[in-house]
Motif scaffolding. Structure first.
Motif, mmCIF file in Angstrom:
data_model
loop_
_atom_site.group_PDB
_atom_site.id
_atom_site.type_symbol
_atom_site.label_atom_id
_atom_site.label_comp_id
_atom_site.label_asym_id
_atom_site.label_seq_id
_atom_site.Cartn_x
_atom_site.Cartn_y
_atom_site.Cartn_z
ATOM 1 N N ALA A 1 7.938 -6.416 -10.632
ATOM 2 C CA ALA A 1 6.554 -6.168 -10.201
ATOM 3 C C ALA A 1 5.722 -5.719 -11.388
ATOM 4 O O ALA A 1 4.614 -6.228 -11.624
ATOM 5 C CB ALA A 1 6.511 -5.113 -9.100
ATOM 6 N N GLY A 2 6.260 -4.775 -12.153
ATOM 7 C CA GLY A 2 5.533 -4.274 -13.317
ATOM 8 C C GLY A 2 5.306 -5.370 -14.337
ATOM 9 O O GLY A 2 4.202 -5.524 -14.865
ATOM 10 N N ILE A 3 6.358 -6.138 -14.616
ATOM 11 C CA ILE A 3 6.237 -7.164 -15.651
ATOM 12 C C ILE A 3 5.239 -8.239 -15.241
ATOM 13 O O ILE A 3 4.386 -8.655 -16.040
ATOM 14 C CB ILE A 3 7.620 -7.795 -15.943
ATOM 15 C CG1 ILE A 3 8.484 -6.774 -16.671
ATOM 16 C CG2 ILE A 3 7.478 -9.064 -16.764
ATOM 17 C CD1 ILE A 3 9.900 -7.217 -16.905
ATOM 18 N N LEU A 4 5.284 -8.654 -13.974
ATOM 19 C CA LEU A 4 4.334 -9.679 -13.525
ATOM 20 C C LEU A 4 2.904 -9.163 -13.627
ATOM 21 O O LEU A 4 2.006 -9.863 -14.115
ATOM 22 C CB LEU A 4 4.651 -10.091 -12.083
ATOM 23 C CG LEU A 4 5.839 -11.057 -11.937
ATOM 24 C CD1 LEU A 4 6.212 -11.243 -10.476
ATOM 25 C CD2 LEU A 4 5.522 -12.400 -12.576
ATOM 26 N N ALA A 5 2.694 -7.925 -13.183
ATOM 27 C CA ALA A 5 1.342 -7.357 -13.274
ATOM 28 C C ALA A 5 0.922 -7.251 -14.734
ATOM 29 O O ALA A 5 -0.237 -7.523 -15.087
ATOM 30 C CB ALA A 5 1.294 -5.985 -12.608
ATOM 31 N N GLY A 6 1.868 -6.876 -15.596
ATOM 32 C CA GLY A 6 1.574 -6.793 -17.021
ATOM 33 C C GLY A 6 1.171 -8.147 -17.584
ATOM 34 O O GLY A 6 0.236 -8.247 -18.388
ATOM 35 N N LEU A 7 1.873 -9.180 -17.144
ATOM 36 C CA LEU A 7 1.538 -10.520 -17.643
ATOM 37 C C LEU A 7 0.144 -10.944 -17.182
ATOM 38 O O LEU A 7 -0.614 -11.538 -17.951
ATOM 39 C CB LEU A 7 2.595 -11.534 -17.165
ATOM 40 C CG LEU A 7 3.965 -11.391 -17.835
ATOM 41 C CD1 LEU A 7 4.952 -12.397 -17.252
ATOM 42 C CD2 LEU A 7 3.849 -11.589 -19.342
ATOM 43 N N GLY B 1 -0.877 -2.928 -17.819
ATOM 44 C CA GLY B 1 -0.603 -3.721 -16.624
ATOM 45 C C GLY B 1 0.677 -3.282 -15.938
ATOM 46 O O GLY B 1 0.736 -3.154 -14.712
ATOM 47 N N VAL B 2 1.729 -3.030 -16.738
ATOM 48 C CA VAL B 2 3.008 -2.607 -16.165
ATOM 49 C C VAL B 2 2.833 -1.270 -15.435
ATOM 50 O O VAL B 2 3.283 -1.108 -14.296
ATOM 51 C CB VAL B 2 4.081 -2.471 -17.271
ATOM 52 C CG1 VAL B 2 5.341 -1.830 -16.709
ATOM 53 C CG2 VAL B 2 4.396 -3.822 -17.878
ATOM 54 N N ALA B 3 2.137 -0.344 -16.082
ATOM 55 C CA ALA B 3 1.935 0.962 -15.443
ATOM 56 C C ALA B 3 1.166 0.800 -14.135
ATOM 57 O O ALA B 3 1.554 1.363 -13.094
ATOM 58 C CB ALA B 3 1.176 1.898 -16.394
ATOM 59 N N GLY B 4 0.090 0.006 -14.178
ATOM 60 C CA GLY B 4 -0.701 -0.221 -12.965
ATOM 61 C C GLY B 4 0.117 -0.902 -11.883
ATOM 62 O O GLY B 4 0.075 -0.510 -10.712
ATOM 63 N N GLY B 5 0.879 -1.922 -12.285
ATOM 64 C CA GLY B 5 1.673 -2.669 -11.328
ATOM 65 C C GLY B 5 2.724 -1.804 -10.651
ATOM 66 O O GLY B 5 2.904 -1.848 -9.430
ATOM 67 N N MET B 6 3.411 -0.982 -11.446
ATOM 68 C CA MET B 6 4.435 -0.101 -10.867
ATOM 69 C C MET B 6 3.792 0.906 -9.920
ATOM 70 O O MET B 6 4.312 1.174 -8.836
ATOM 71 C CB MET B 6 5.174 0.638 -11.973
ATOM 72 C CG MET B 6 6.181 -0.235 -12.703
ATOM 73 S SD MET B 6 7.178 0.791 -13.797
ATOM 74 C CE MET B 6 8.342 -0.403 -14.411
ATOM 75 N N ALA B 7 2.656 1.449 -10.345
ATOM 76 C CA ALA B 7 1.947 2.387 -9.469
ATOM 77 C C ALA B 7 1.609 1.703 -8.151
ATOM 78 O O ALA B 7 1.776 2.283 -7.070
ATOM 79 C CB ALA B 7 0.679 2.894 -10.153
ATOM 80 N N GLY B 8 1.164 0.452 -8.251
ATOM 81 C CA GLY B 8 0.832 -0.300 -7.045
ATOM 82 C C GLY B 8 2.034 -0.485 -6.145
ATOM 83 O O GLY B 8 1.950 -0.331 -4.920
ATOM 84 N N ALA B 9 3.185 -0.805 -6.764
ATOM 85 C CA ALA B 9 4.411 -0.992 -5.967
ATOM 86 C C ALA B 9 4.762 0.299 -5.238
ATOM 87 O O ALA B 9 5.136 0.288 -4.060
ATOM 88 C CB ALA B 9 5.549 -1.442 -6.869
ATOM 89 N N PHE B 10 4.628 1.434 -5.932
ATOM 90 C CA PHE B 10 4.917 2.721 -5.292
ATOM 91 C C PHE B 10 3.968 2.979 -4.123
ATOM 92 O O PHE B 10 4.381 3.423 -3.057
ATOM 93 C CB PHE B 10 4.810 3.862 -6.313
ATOM 94 C CG PHE B 10 6.087 4.107 -7.045
ATOM 95 C CD1 PHE B 10 7.178 4.664 -6.387
ATOM 96 C CD2 PHE B 10 6.213 3.771 -8.383
ATOM 97 C CE1 PHE B 10 8.362 4.896 -7.064
ATOM 98 C CE2 PHE B 10 7.394 3.990 -9.061
ATOM 99 C CZ PHE B 10 8.470 4.553 -8.409
ATOM 100 N N TYR B 11 2.682 2.703 -4.347
ATOM 101 C CA TYR B 11 1.728 2.891 -3.253
ATOM 102 C C TYR B 11 2.037 1.961 -2.096
ATOM 103 O O TYR B 11 1.959 2.333 -0.930
ATOM 104 C CB TYR B 11 0.299 2.655 -3.746
ATOM 105 C CG TYR B 11 -0.402 3.924 -4.133
ATOM 106 C CD1 TYR B 11 -0.690 4.887 -3.158
ATOM 107 C CD2 TYR B 11 -0.779 4.178 -5.433
ATOM 108 C CE1 TYR B 11 -1.319 6.068 -3.498
ATOM 109 C CE2 TYR B 11 -1.409 5.353 -5.783
ATOM 110 C CZ TYR B 11 -1.670 6.297 -4.816
ATOM 111 O OH TYR B 11 -2.295 7.468 -5.146
ATOM 112 N N GLY B 12 2.387 0.701 -2.463
ATOM 113 C CA GLY B 12 2.657 -0.294 -1.426
ATOM 114 C C GLY B 12 3.825 0.090 -0.556
ATOM 115 O O GLY B 12 3.774 -0.019 0.670
#
Lengths: 290, 265, 318
Positions: free
Chosen positions: A68-74, A198-209
């Motif tokens: 999730a983090g890597i995809l958001a980072g990309l 992006g990775v930080a944002g994506g991981m945060a999003g996964a946690f919220y999700g």
């Protein structure tokens, strides 16, 4: 006192992802000076990517975090190459850049609705146990989430403050020309920052999700608080962002309990933060070059 | 400058007391007690980094003071009327007649020459949201004066934009003059201007001073200073270390040459 | 009057174009001239809409329409203006980043209040009871709506005319000066903070008035009316047409809102079920993309930069 304990526990466990999201945003803001509104969609994307991997391949939530983090980072890097880099080369002004990122945010959010459909979606995770801390029930899942978030956030902090690449990032953020002269590859470091953010944002999003539900407005509803935390705490560096983020989470939880209504807590915090920014802008009012 | 004009009582004076400004811990300006404006035109010279521009910006309060006060006496120090400039925001300076030209080129990139000059001369009462039919009134009030300066300096088509750096610099000075200054601060007004234009600017400054405006001028071209000033302040390391007529300052070969290099006296 | 030829969707489409043109013109005064970044247009729109609605529905006025309507409209507009003054005071001294936070925060606050204060606003369920301030028994609903469209068009035309005059006034010159070099304007004795604050208050009042007019057409107010799509539509219209030009607002809104709410809604032979979800989502996505593409390739919009040289030649040229 009881309220305080509850606020502490709930605030930290429930809003811990805010700290991580704010860290990513602060990194980007410090380097580019850009209030990237589309960062909110990086958070949303992380939640969706995680949900997609989780429900499609049946992976465990923690295994899902990385993709999730890597995809958001990309995606974050792609927006840099697709939009913000060309814009910078064309000397687009700061205000116009913010409007562009606003447009990108709207575009991504509605693009997501096209791909993933309109209903709210959920992660497929086993029901958690409840543990009591300071007299407050916390799901084991959230507790584990808090620990892993703390690890990720501290690792990020350490990376920026103490590693060699982190030094280059900070150098580039403070003076681009000087950094270039001292042999830093600006493109590589810039891309790295967009990716890490992006990775930080994506991981945060996964946690919220996984904590609640996955919906297209997830990041947008969070964005204002990310913005406030970074603007208020960011002047004291990444450490300031972490502290402000954590305090914001605790305050949100405490005020929600106090008012019995989460929206009131948000209202009070938004008002307080903006008044603080006003007060600070008066204090540092230096009227420019004339 | 004739003798009676120079000694005429009630000339606007600015008194700078105990004014300190630091940038990143370094003291840039540290003035104990300085009065400017007693003579019609006063020069302010000194090496780069002496704090001349910063001092002028402190007077305009576009740079805040770390401590101290700056006071304007519109009719001289003997008169009781005094305005504490360091308590006022920048935009109030012009209304008290304190006006400064800019060292670096400053312009409104979206505004034409007409716009720029009409903006400077328009009275505040016209610039309100409900006064959307008042352009003719503003034009009628100021067009003649503006035309006069346009003609004097030979600026191009006023309906167009100021294109060259020199035109922008001139525009800056004309804007200052249109504000009807009582106390005019000029920060390198002739830098980058051709000699003929420099003469014109000096002429305008002289006639302003003759009509009672106090002028303080910072200039690297010392010929301008020696020609124009009735009194010269020599600034170094944030302090005024010498003051006197141009002749007196020039007599201190050693000091001036030490700071400004040879050949300036 | 026979209005069979007029599709109800078409009336709404034109109404949307009119309202968003009004918003875009007001945003033009803020963003295009004075460079105040307002990302919370919907907040002021919402204060006007709800302010009007609450007064109109919840208060027992001793007089009926049209006075009831006019008084409530005036008060709703005033409320939005006051909100604009407060937000203007907060953001006028800040940089663009601060303005983004301040206006976005305000819009969120309005949304929150509209949702939580159930006794007053009806909360998430919404609030009914609004009606057109006239009642001609002989006329159909559609004719009433068409009449309302006409009234809104007159109102927006007045706003447009005002903005057009501002360009030709000393006031507009001051706004442009503040937008292009605020410190310099300040040194010329212009009270830039106060000017920005007042401009923001007045334009916000205008946005609030349009919100009230919009609310009457909707007849039912819900917090979902306060989404970011309102801000987006006004902004994309203005940016597409050209932020620096009054006409930019009109041209841009016609090409964006007009394209979707008139052409796509009424004239394209698309399957019915698309109109439920696909078209609205597509509309927003296209608007977002249009903002990016326009600012990247033609940042001054279709009409380009303001032409003060031509204007000055017309006004003061020999």
């Amino acid at each position: 006192m009881e309220l305080l304990g509850k606020a502490l526990v709930i605030g930290l466990t429930e809003h811990a992802p805010l700290v991580l999201a704010a860290l990513g945003f602060a990194l980007l803001y410090r380097l580019t000076g850009l209030m990237n509104v589309a960062y909110s969609e990086t958070v949303t994307l992380g939640a969706y990517f995680g949900m997609w991997v989780n429900t499609t391949f049946g992976w465990n939530f923690y295994a899902v975090l990385l993709p999730a983090g890597i995809l958001a980072g990309l995606v974050s890097v792609a927006t840099y190459f697709g939009i913000f880099r060309p814009a910078k080369r064309r000397n687009v002004g700061n205000l116009e850049l913010i409007i562009m990122s606003f447009g990108l945010s709207i575009f991504l959010r509605h693009g997501l609705q096209f791909i993933f459909g309109y209903p709210v979606r959920f992660y497929d995770v086993p029901p958690p146990d409840t543990i009591r801390i300071l007299g407050t029930g916390v799901s084991s899942f959230r507790l584990l989430g808090l620990v892993s978030l703390a690890v990720v956030a501290l690792a990020l902090y350490w990376f920026i403050q103490h590693s060699r690449l982190g030094l280059q990032i900070r150098a580039l953020a403070s003076d681009e020309n000087l950094a270039q002269a001292s042999g830093i590859r600006p493109l590589f470091v810039t891309v790295l920052i967009w990716f890490i953010a992006g990775v930080a944002g994506g991981m945060a999003g996964a946690f919220y999700g996984v904590g609640s539900a996955v919906k297209p407005l997830l990041g947008w509803q969070l964005f204002l608080f990310i913005l406030l935390v970074v603007l208020v705490g960011g002047t004291r560096g990444l450490g300031g962002v972490i502290v402000t983020g954590a305090c914001t989470g605790i305050a949100l939880a405490g005020l929600s309990l106090h008012f019995g209504q989460a929206l009131y807590a948000q209202l009070a915090l938004i008002t307080g933060f903006i008044l603080f920014l006003k007060w600070r802008s008066r204090r540092v009012a230096e009227t420019g070059k004339v | 400058m004739s003798e009676e004009a120079a000694t005429r009582p009630g000339r606007p004076v600015i008194r700078i007391q105990n004014a300190v400004k630091r940038f990143a811990g370094r003291v840039v300006v540290d003035i104990d007690d300085l009065v400017v404006g007693d003579r019609p035109i006063e020069g302010l010279i000194g090496p780069n980094g002496a704090g001349k521009t910063t001092l002028m910006r402190m007077v305009m309060h576009s740079t805040s003071l770390d401590q101290g006060t700056i006071t304007l006496y519109p009719q001289g120090q003997e008169n009781d009327r005094a305005v504490v400039l360091s308590d006022l925001p920048t935009y109030r300076m012009a209304r008290h007649g304190v006006v400064k030209s800019n060292q670096v080129i400053m312009d409104f990139e979206k505004l034409t020459i007409w716009d720029s000059l009409l903006l400077a001369s328009a009275a505040a009462k016209y610039e309100h949201p409900h006064r959307i039919f008042d352009e003719p009134a503003v034009f009628a009030e100021s067009a003649d004066e503006i035309h006069m300066y346009l003609k004097l300096f030979g600026l191009g088509d006023p309906c167009g934009f100021a294109s060259s750096a020199g035109d922008k610099k001139l525009l800056d000075i004309i804007r200052c003059v249109l504000l009807k200054p009582r106390f005019l601060l000029l920060d390198e007004p002739t830098a980058g201007l051709p000699d003929a234009t420099t003469e014109l600017v000096m002429g305008v400054v002289r006639s302003l001073a003759a009509r009672g405006t106090s002028v303080v001028i910072v200039e690297h071209d010392l010929d301008v200073i020696w020609n124009l000033s009735d009194e010269v302040h020599f600034m170094a390391e944030g302090k005024v270390i010498m003051k006197g007529t141009p002749e007196e300052i020039r007599a201190h070969h050693t000091v001036v040459e030490k700071y400004l290099g040879e050949g300036h006296v | 009057m026979n209005l069979d030829w007029l599709d109800a969707f078409l009336v709404y489409g034109f109404f949307a174009v009119v309202i968003f043109t009004g918003l875009a013109v007001l945003l033009h005064l803020q963003l295009g001239l004075t460079r105040i970044a307002n990302f919370g247009v919907v907040g002021f729109f919402g204060v006007g809409m709800y302010g009007f609605g609450i007064l109109y529905v919840r208060v027992d006025w001793p007089f009926g329409d049209p006075w009831q309507f006019l008084v409530c409209l005036a008060l709703g507009t005033l409320a939005a203006g006051l909100a604009g003054a407060v937000v203007g005071w907060l953001i006028s001294g800040m940089d663009t980043d601060g303005m983004l936070v301040g206006t976005l925060g305000f819009a969120t606050a309005v949304y929150i209040v509209a949702t939580t204060e159930k006794e007053v606003t009806g909360g998430a369920q919404g609030m009914g009871g609004l009606r057109f301030p006239y009642d001609f028994d002989s006329l159909s609903v559609k004719a009433h709506e068409a009449l309302w469209l006409l009234i809104a068009a007159v109102l927006v035309a007045l706003i447009f005319l005002y903005a057009w005059r501002v360009h030709r006034s000393p006031y507009g010159r001051l706004l442009i000066a503040i937008g292009s070099n605020e410190p310099l304007a300040r040194s010329l004795g212009k009270p830039t903070f106060r000017t920005k604050l007042w401009l923001f208050a007045i334009t916000s009042a205008g946005m609030g008035m349009l919100g009230a007019v919009y609310g009457v057409y909707e007849r039912f107010l819900r917090p979902t009316n306060l989404g970011v799509d309102i801000t987006l539509a006004a902004m994309v219209g203005l940016v597409l047409g050209g932020t620096a030009r009054v006409w930019g607002a009109l041209v841009g809104v016609v090409f964006t809102v007009g394209l979707f709410d008139i052409v796509v809604q009424s004239y394209l032979p698309l399957p019915r079920e698309w109109y439920q979800q696909t078209i609205p989502v597509l509309r927003e996505a296209v608007f977002g993309a249009a903002l990016i593409i326009m600012l990247l390739f033609r940042p001054l919009g279709m009409l380009g930069d303001m032409r003060r040289d031509k204007l000055m030649r017309r006004l003061h040229g020999e």
